[in-house]
Design an enzyme around this catalytic site. Structure first.
Site, short mmCIF file in Angstrom:
data_model
loop_
_atom_site.label_atom_id
_atom_site.label_comp_id
_atom_site.label_asym_id
_atom_site.label_seq_id
_atom_site.Cartn_x
_atom_site.Cartn_y
_atom_site.Cartn_z
N LYS A 182 0.26 4.56 9.09
CA LYS A 182 0.57 4.91 7.59
C LYS A 182 -0.38 5.10 6.55
O LYS A 182 -0.44 5.92 5.78
CB LYS A 182 1.58 3.64 7.36
CG LYS A 182 2.18 3.70 5.82
CD LYS A 182 2.67 2.53 5.48
CE LYS A 182 2.05 1.31 5.30
NZ LYS A 182 1.38 1.21 3.96
N LYS A 195 -6.87 0.97 -3.57
CA LYS A 195 -6.44 0.38 -2.44
C LYS A 195 -6.57 1.43 -1.17
O LYS A 195 -6.90 1.04 -0.09
CB LYS A 195 -5.10 -0.10 -2.51
CG LYS A 195 -4.60 -0.82 -1.24
CD LYS A 195 -5.52 -1.81 -0.66
CE LYS A 195 -5.01 -2.37 0.92
NZ LYS A 195 -3.73 -2.70 0.85
N THR A 236 0.78 -1.04 0.01
CA THR A 236 0.11 -0.04 0.01
C THR A 236 0.92 1.08 0.01
O THR A 236 1.54 1.42 1.10
CB THR A 236 -0.91 0.04 1.51
OG1 THR A 236 -1.60 -1.10 1.22
CG2 THR A 236 -1.62 1.14 1.31
#
Length: 300
Positions: free
Chosen positions: A241, A173, A97
């Site tokens: 994150k 995503k 990702t």
């Protein structure tokens, strides 16, 4: 047709994906920073390698399942990186990702080296990865799909082809991660309120998972809370994150994301409190004045 595959990253998702490829009859050359993980995989079939470069030599396709863009950079261009060792025309499949703009730029960098690139983030969890039932959100040139499409189908039940250029897969995503992070944060908030109000955690879980307020994340993650098991299948810091990437993407176009911002702050608070490496359901630990379920003494 049997292919030689370099596979880098044998964590919760990667190990299952590599296993699916092995079951499909492909030859795997695997690398993980934990040598014991590579050796354990190779004991069942495959070759354990000492570096990403060793895993990439002679491979038709190299698949990378590491945490973030920085680790992907190291896999490709660091000491023992695989970019210089890959055969001309080989394909690099990136399953992390990452910032969509970074992924698009990586496509250009690898094309300049004569290599193919597929932007291919993944979702579904370790169990679905192990059974070949996960989801892949992919984008890349048609010629790249011709070279690795069969491998994607071996690893995933659903392979979405979202565009002819890298970046589209990563955009989808991070939107998925927006929802996943907000759902976990909301699930933790709901369970915390129930505990604060004296509702039995097991009863609340049973009712919600059979009612309209349920979500996949509530059902999955609050089961971890009930079991008092914060073993990190996906850690708090992953959502620090990932929601950070969501906010960075939206900030560039001045797009407001009030729920994502709040969820990000909740994960940040949990990380700062020392829970960053625990399961992401540990975000519930930021709520004051509640008694969380504990493990039975025989299991503690």
């Amino acid at each position: 047709m049997t292919k030689t595959i370099g596979f880098i990253g044998l964590g919760a998702m990667g190990a299952g994906m590599a296993g699916s490829l092995r079951r499909a009859g492909h030859q795997l050359q695997v690398f993980d920073v934990r040598r014991e993980a590579a050796d354990a995989f190779a004991a069942q079939g495959g070759v354990a390698c000492a570096s990403p470069a060793d895993a990439a030599r002679g491979a038709d396709v190299v698949i990378s399942v590491v945490v973030n863009a920085a680790q992907t950079e190291a896999v490709l261009f660091g000491d023992g990186g695989c970019a210089a060792a890959m055969s001309p025309g080989a394909v690099f499949v990136m399953c992390s990702t990452v910032d969509p703009n970074w992924s698009a730029a990586l496509e250009q960098r690898l094309q300049a080296l004569g290599l193919g690139y597929l932007d291919a983030p993944i979702s579904g969890g370790a169990a679905k990865a192990a059974s070949g039932q996960m989801t892949m959100m992919t984008s890349g040139q048609p010629s790249v799909y011709e070279r690795c499409g069969d491998l994607l189908d071996a690893m995933a039940a659903k392979v979405y082809r979202l565009g002819d250029q890298a970046g589209a897969g990563s955009k989808v995503k991070i939107i998925n991660q927006l929802l996943a992070g907000v759902h976990i944060a909301a699930a933790a908030e709901a369970m915390a309120l129930g505990l604060r109000e004296g509702v039995k955690a097991e009863a609340l879980y049973e009712v919600i998972t059979n009612s309209a307020g349920n979500s996949w994340m509530f059902e999955n993650r609050m089961a971890h809370v009930l079991a008092a098991d914060y073993t990190p299948l996906s850690a708090v810091d992953i959502f620090v994150k990932d929601l950070g990437l969501v906010l960075d993407t939206a900030r560039a176009s001045k797009f407001p994301l009030p729920l994502s911002s709040t969820a990000h702050q909740m994960f940040m608070q949990a990380s700062t409190a020392g829970y960053g490496r625990e399961d992401d359901s540990a975000v519930i630990k930021i709520f004051p004045g509640i008694q969380l379920p504990t493990k039975p003494e025989s299991q503690s």
